[in-house]
Motif scaffolding. Structure first.
Motif, PDB file in Angstrom:
ATOM      1  N   LYS A 115       3.985   2.866   6.510  1.00 55.22           N
ATOM      2  CA  LYS A 115       5.440   2.751   6.551  1.00 55.22           C
ATOM      3  C   LYS A 115       5.865   1.379   7.056  1.00 55.22           C
ATOM      4  O   LYS A 115       6.780   0.750   6.499  1.00 55.22           O
ATOM      5  CB  LYS A 115       6.009   3.840   7.450  1.00 55.22           C
ATOM      6  CG  LYS A 115       7.527   3.891   7.472  1.00 55.22           C
ATOM      7  CD  LYS A 115       8.013   5.044   8.333  1.00 55.22           C
ATOM      8  CE  LYS A 115       9.534   5.094   8.364  1.00 55.22           C
ATOM      9  NZ  LYS A 115      10.022   6.226   9.214  1.00 55.22           N
ATOM     10  N   ASP A 116       5.207   0.896   8.121  1.00 55.60           N
ATOM     11  CA  ASP A 116       5.525  -0.424   8.656  1.00 55.60           C
ATOM     12  C   ASP A 116       5.202  -1.515   7.638  1.00 55.60           C
ATOM     13  O   ASP A 116       5.935  -2.508   7.514  1.00 55.60           O
ATOM     14  CB  ASP A 116       4.729  -0.669   9.941  1.00 55.60           C
ATOM     15  CG  ASP A 116       5.211   0.189  11.096  1.00 55.60           C
ATOM     16  OD1 ASP A 116       6.350   0.688  11.023  1.00 55.60           O
ATOM     17  OD2 ASP A 116       4.450   0.382  12.064  1.00 55.60           O
ATOM     18  N   LYS A 117       4.120  -1.321   6.902  1.00 64.66           N
ATOM     19  CA  LYS A 117       3.727  -2.313   5.892  1.00 64.66           C
ATOM     20  C   LYS A 117       4.762  -2.381   4.782  1.00 64.66           C
ATOM     21  O   LYS A 117       5.117  -3.474   4.311  1.00 64.66           O
ATOM     22  CB  LYS A 117       2.357  -1.942   5.324  1.00 64.66           C
ATOM     23  CG  LYS A 117       1.789  -2.994   4.394  1.00 64.66           C
ATOM     24  CD  LYS A 117       0.388  -2.614   3.947  1.00 64.66           C
ATOM     25  CE  LYS A 117      -0.184  -3.682   3.020  1.00 64.66           C
ATOM     26  NZ  LYS A 117      -1.562  -3.335   2.571  1.00 64.66           N
ATOM     27  N   ARG A 118       5.284  -1.220   4.357  1.00 63.89           N
ATOM     28  CA  ARG A 118       6.318  -1.208   3.323  1.00 63.89           C
ATOM     29  C   ARG A 118       7.590  -1.909   3.806  1.00 63.89           C
ATOM     30  O   ARG A 118       8.234  -2.647   3.051  1.00 63.89           O
ATOM     31  CB  ARG A 118       6.633   0.228   2.908  1.00 63.89           C
ATOM     32  CG  ARG A 118       5.566   0.875   2.037  1.00 63.89           C
ATOM     33  CD  ARG A 118       6.109   2.117   1.352  1.00 63.89           C
ATOM     34  NE  ARG A 118       6.545   3.111   2.326  1.00 63.89           N
ATOM     35  CZ  ARG A 118       5.771   4.078   2.805  1.00 63.89           C
ATOM     36  NH1 ARG A 118       4.501   4.161   2.401  1.00 63.89           N
ATOM     37  NH2 ARG A 118       6.232   4.951   3.671  1.00 63.89           N
ATOM     38  N   LYS A 119       7.948  -1.674   5.069  1.00 64.33           N
ATOM     39  CA  LYS A 119       9.144  -2.309   5.621  1.00 64.33           C
ATOM     40  C   LYS A 119       8.976  -3.823   5.657  1.00 64.33           C
ATOM     41  O   LYS A 119       9.928  -4.573   5.339  1.00 64.33           O
ATOM     42  CB  LYS A 119       9.421  -1.781   7.019  1.00 64.33           C
ATOM     43  CG  LYS A 119       9.964  -0.364   7.064  1.00 64.33           C
ATOM     44  CD  LYS A 119      10.268   0.068   8.468  1.00 64.33           C
ATOM     45  CE  LYS A 119      10.862   1.474   8.518  1.00 64.33           C
ATOM     46  NZ  LYS A 119      11.167   1.908   9.908  1.00 64.33           N
ATOM     47  N   ARG A 120       7.806  -4.308   6.032  1.00 63.13           N
ATOM     48  CA  ARG A 120       7.570  -5.750   6.079  1.00 63.13           C
ATOM     49  C   ARG A 120       7.637  -6.363   4.681  1.00 63.13           C
ATOM     50  O   ARG A 120       8.179  -7.456   4.506  1.00 63.13           O
ATOM     51  CB  ARG A 120       6.204  -6.034   6.720  1.00 63.13           C
ATOM     52  CG  ARG A 120       6.157  -5.785   8.220  1.00 63.13           C
ATOM     53  CD  ARG A 120       4.920  -6.449   8.836  1.00 63.13           C
ATOM     54  NE  ARG A 120       3.692  -5.903   8.265  1.00 63.13           N
ATOM     55  CZ  ARG A 120       3.025  -4.881   8.777  1.00 63.13           C
ATOM     56  NH1 ARG A 120       3.491  -4.263   9.866  1.00 63.13           N
ATOM     57  NH2 ARG A 120       1.905  -4.465   8.215  1.00 63.13           N
ATOM     58  N   ASN A 121       7.094  -5.648   3.695  1.00 65.70           N
ATOM     59  CA  ASN A 121       7.127  -6.138   2.320  1.00 65.70           C
ATOM     60  C   ASN A 121       8.570  -6.185   1.798  1.00 65.70           C
ATOM     61  O   ASN A 121       8.941  -7.120   1.062  1.00 65.70           O
ATOM     62  CB  ASN A 121       6.280  -5.257   1.407  1.00 65.70           C
ATOM     63  CG  ASN A 121       4.793  -5.399   1.693  1.00 65.70           C
ATOM     64  OD1 ASN A 121       4.367  -6.429   2.222  1.00 65.70           O
ATOM     65  ND2 ASN A 121       4.020  -4.380   1.366  1.00 65.70           N
ATOM     66  N   GLU A 122       9.378  -5.209   2.168  1.00 63.18           N
ATOM     67  CA  GLU A 122      10.781  -5.187   1.729  1.00 63.18           C
ATOM     68  C   GLU A 122      11.560  -6.338   2.344  1.00 63.18           C
ATOM     69  O   GLU A 122      12.430  -6.940   1.702  1.00 63.18           O
ATOM     70  CB  GLU A 122      11.412  -3.848   2.098  1.00 63.18           C
ATOM     71  CG  GLU A 122      10.907  -2.690   1.271  1.00 63.18           C
ATOM     72  CD  GLU A 122      11.457  -1.354   1.734  1.00 63.18           C
ATOM     73  OE1 GLU A 122      12.224  -1.368   2.735  1.00 63.18           O
ATOM     74  OE2 GLU A 122      11.145  -0.319   1.133  1.00 63.18           O
ATOM     75  N   LYS A 123      11.258  -6.671   3.606  1.00 66.12           N
ATOM     76  CA  LYS A 123      11.940  -7.767   4.267  1.00 66.12           C
ATOM     77  C   LYS A 123      11.579  -9.111   3.615  1.00 66.12           C
ATOM     78  O   LYS A 123      12.404 -10.021   3.524  1.00 66.12           O
ATOM     79  CB  LYS A 123      11.598  -7.801   5.748  1.00 66.12           C
ATOM     80  CG  LYS A 123      12.222  -6.664   6.536  1.00 66.12           C
ATOM     81  CD  LYS A 123      11.840  -6.753   8.007  1.00 66.12           C
ATOM     82  CE  LYS A 123      12.494  -5.618   8.802  1.00 66.12           C
ATOM     83  NZ  LYS A 123      12.133  -5.691  10.255  1.00 66.12           N
TER      84      LYS A 123
END
Length: 248
Positions: free
Chosen positions: A238-246
């Protein structure tokens, strides 16, 4: 536990807990044995919690020696015959095993609390729910006749061991995921099997509550570790997806 040991390897009958309310098809003497088993299981879990706290606080560092302590105390306990003269010694070995296991779990708990503190509480709650549901399903069943599942569970345990050995050389995330989820199902199955076996042995006159609580303890800890790893993995994704979206 009656499964492989590696990650698989006086209360009065008139207790305040109304076992009759659970509609268990058990005699009073068997209910007394069940209370002894779960009371001792609770003591083992408390000792493991102390061991984990000692590790996380830096008072005692777990590591290779704690793993050796786990195996040594478990083997010594298994080789010590259950008789009244040995009961205290077997308790010391069993509680030493629980303490060593808690120390060994300290690094995983520390990492989980550092990365995502909520996963530890969620894993504890999930483990308690899984263990309670599967245990009560056996204790309240009108009949307990799935002891034949031992062959299936043993086969699954051997498959897990093989996958773990293979993944040491392959390092596949897919195999790791299979290990996690299959292992969770296998040990949930062992909760059912070991609970039934405990009752079956007690009905035949074996009231070794120390061994029975040890078997359930191994099942419970194995479930907790897998639930925690699954939650950590999901939180990391989940954290990895958030970083990619940012970054986008």
């Amino acid at each position: 536990m009656s499964a492989p040991g590696f990650s698989f390897f006086s209360t009065s009958p008139a207790s305040s807990m109304r076992w009759d309310n659970l509609k268990m098809n058990l005699s009073p003497s068997i209910q007394h044995h069940v209370r002894n088993v779960y009371t001792n299981l609770a003591v083992m879990l408390a000792i493991s919690s102390l061991g984990a706290y000692l590790n996380m606080s830096g008072i005692i560092r777990g590591g290779t020696w704690s793993l050796v302590g786990c195996m040594g105390t478990l083997i010594a306990f298994s080789l010590t015959p259950p008789n009244p003269s040995n009961e205290n010694w077997r308790k010391y070995l069993l509680y030493g095993f629980a303490l060593s296991k808690g120390l060994s779990l300290g690094p995983l708990l520390s990492f989980s609390l550092y990365v995502n503190p909520g996963t530890v509480f969620t894993a504890l709650l999930g483990t308690c729910l899984i263990f309670a549901c599967f245990s009560l399903s056996v204790l309240t069943a009108p009949s307990r006749n799935v002891l034949y599942t031992r062959g299936l569970l043993s086969t699954a345990a051997m498959l897990l061991a093989g996958l773990g050995l293979l993944n040491i050389f392959v390092g596949s995330k897919a195999i790791f995921n299979v290990e996690l989820y299959l292992g969770l199902m296998v040990f949930a199955g062992y909760v059912v099997y070991d609970t039934q076996l405990m009752i079956a042995k007690a009905e035949l006159g074996s009231r070794d509550y120390l061994r029975h609580s040890m078997e359930l303890y191994v099942d419970l800890v194995a479930i907790f570790v897998r639930v925690l790893l699954i939650l950590n993995k999901r939180a990391e994704e989940k954290d990895k997806r958030k970083r990619n979206e940012k970054r986008r």
